[in-house]
Design an enzyme around this catalytic site. Structure first.
Site, PDB file in Angstrom:
ATOM      1  N   HIS A 309       0.852  -1.181   0.000  1.00  0.00           N
ATOM      2  CA  HIS A 309       0.000   0.000   0.000  1.00  0.00           C
ATOM      3  C   HIS A 309       0.888   1.231   0.000  1.00  0.00           C
ATOM      4  O   HIS A 309       1.982   1.231   0.569  1.00  0.00           O
ATOM      5  CB  HIS A 309      -0.920   0.007   1.234  1.00  0.00           C
ATOM      6  CG  HIS A 309      -2.033   0.995   1.145  1.00  0.00           C
ATOM      7  ND1 HIS A 309      -1.877   2.311   1.480  1.00  0.00           N
ATOM      8  CD2 HIS A 309      -3.328   0.862   0.739  1.00  0.00           C
ATOM      9  CE1 HIS A 309      -3.024   2.946   1.301  1.00  0.00           C
ATOM     10  NE2 HIS A 309      -3.925   2.095   0.853  1.00  0.00           N
ATOM     11  N   ASP A 369      -8.047  -4.573  -0.441  1.00  0.00           N
ATOM     12  CA  ASP A 369      -8.523  -5.006  -1.760  1.00  0.00           C
ATOM     13  C   ASP A 369      -8.322  -6.499  -1.976  1.00  0.00           C
ATOM     14  O   ASP A 369      -9.022  -7.111  -2.788  1.00  0.00           O
ATOM     15  CB  ASP A 369      -7.787  -4.239  -2.862  1.00  0.00           C
ATOM     16  CG  ASP A 369      -7.990  -2.742  -2.747  1.00  0.00           C
ATOM     17  OD1 ASP A 369      -9.149  -2.314  -2.692  1.00  0.00           O
ATOM     18  OD2 ASP A 369      -6.992  -1.997  -2.697  1.00  0.00           O
TER      19      ASP A 369
END
Length: 434
Positions: A309, A369
């Site tokens: 991320h 996700d």
């Protein structure tokens, strides 16, 4: 705010400048460079805003190194465990958790605004039958300004609140109708006796020919996804909403711009990419190690989607929470459900990656996700709706930042600078001399 300063010296001229160091309630200190150009004639260069604070905010805090996410000071783990999406919306909008009467009044307002003008229903028929639901959402949200122009005065706090409630209330209807239009089914109208998430699921999956009852596990999974995606500090779409809103554009225009930013595969489309990757791995018949090796090969364009991320350099706290509900949902569906292989593959991939020195050293942990796409697939939600639901969840975050910015007396219209590398001044030559 503190009284510390840093001193910069221009070696070319010998000039000095004292820049204040701003101290927030949490996170790194920030150097106030607003006088840098005025005093020394320099801009700063920071592509992607990796080291630049574009605003002051009290809404969301992220500690990427520790893997922390807090809404208005409350850890996301506590909110996910004990709260509901409407309560989180109230918290983000107003800064405090609601008392029972406040939450009831808020829910009544949202319920009151959940229907769309019938002319908007006809607006949908102007799109191609196979239009992407995100394209429809961008257009419909922007068009709301043509239907609800009584709340266009962005400097009126009451008008801002009404506009915010309208957008939060209508977004599930807009999203569900985008889906219905894309598959050629009749639109389903909202029901006032249902909660926010149950209403959305019913508008998505009900038909006029039979009743629809929301599965409690589905409802909890969706509510949790909405909570986890409600806000995430100054990401690309939120920054887009702030920048658009800084010109005093309507909230409908600002959110339409934010939805457009979210639509980009590098932002809101990551969970689709995870599903595509898992399906590719399954269909290939090759072992997972083959794909791990490819991900480590700098000459191979393949990447493990759903790992790492931009902000988190630790385990994404949202991933830990959503992982459990992902297991619960698939257990509810039973061992024979067609998505079990997806989850099994994801779990094996996660285990291998977290034990491999390459990923451990780079802190490439699973993010939210990685699991959200599996949940959507288990609920029979098509991939072209994944980002639409993300936009639905993030609506309250965008509005909270928009309202904070508009009410900030220090707010200015956004005007980034640039490092110009084009031609210097040159003279025009007539066409016959070129």
């Amino acid at each position: 705010m503190g009284n510390d300063t840093v001193t910069l010296t221009d070696n070319a001229t010998g000039k000095h400048i004292e820049l204040p160091v701003l101290k927030g309630t949490d996170g790194p200190d920030t150097i106030d460079i607003r006088n840098l150009f005025k005093e020394l004639g320099y801009f700063t260069f920071d592509p992607g805003f990796m080291s630049t604070a574009s605003c002051e905010s009290k809404i969301t805090f992220i500690n990427g190194k520790q893997g922390e996410l807090r809404y208005r000071g409350y850890p996301i783990e506590q909110l996910a465990e004990q709260s509901s999406y409407p309560e989180v919306c109230y918290l983000l909008l107003y800064g405090e958790l609601p008392a029972p009467q406040q939450l009831e009044k808020y829910n009544q307002s949202i319920t009151h605004h959940s229907m769309l003008d019938e002319a908007i229903r006809r607006f949908y028929s102007g799109f191609r039958h196979d239009a992407h639901p995100m394209a429809i959402m961008v257009a419909v949200v922007g068009a709301l300004a043509a239907f609800y122009h009584d709340t266009m005065d962005v400097h009126d706090p009451v008008a801002r609140e009404i506009a915010a409630h309208r957008l939060i209330a209508k977004m599930p209807t807009i999203a569900a109708w985008s889906y219905k239009y894309s598959i050629g089914q009749p639109y389903v109208y909202p029901r006032n006796e249902l909660g926010y998430t149950a209403n959305f699921l019913r508008m998505m999956f009900a038909t006029p020919t039979e009743d629809y009852e929301s599965n409690p596990v589905y409802e909890r999974a969706m509510d949790l996804i909405l909570i986890l995606h409600a806000d995430h500090e100054q990401n690309a779409s939120t920054s887009t909403v702030r920048l658009t809103g800084s010109s005093e554009a309507s909230p409908f225009a600002a959110l339409s711009a934010g939805i457009g930013s979210l639509w980009g595969p590098a932002h809101g489309g990551a969970n689709e990419a995870v599903i595509n990757m898992l399906e590719e791995i399954i269909s290939s018949g090759k072992g997972l190690q083959h794909y791990i090796d490819r991900a480590k090969d700098k000459n191979d364009r393949f990447r493990l989607m759903g790992f790492g991320h931009r902000v988190y350099k630790n385990y994404d706290p949202r991933a830990k929470i959503i992982r459990k509900i992902c297991h619960d949902l698939l257990a509810e569906l039973g061992a024979n459900n067609p998505n079990q292989e997806l989850l099994d593959t994801a779990m094996k991939l996660e285990r291998i990656a977290l034990e491999d020195d390459y990923f451990v050293e780079r802190k490439l942990y699973p993010n939210v996700d990685f699991y959200s796409g599996i949940i959507f697939r288990a609920m029979n939600i098509p991939m072209n709706m994944f980002t639409v639901i993300f936009a639905l969840a993030r609506t309250v975050g965008w509005l909270s930042h928009w309202m904070e910015m508009i009410s900030d007396p220090e707010a200015r219209i956004g005007r980034p600078r640039q490092l110009y590398n084009g031609y210097q001044k040159r003279d025009y030559e007539s066409l016959d001399k070129r």
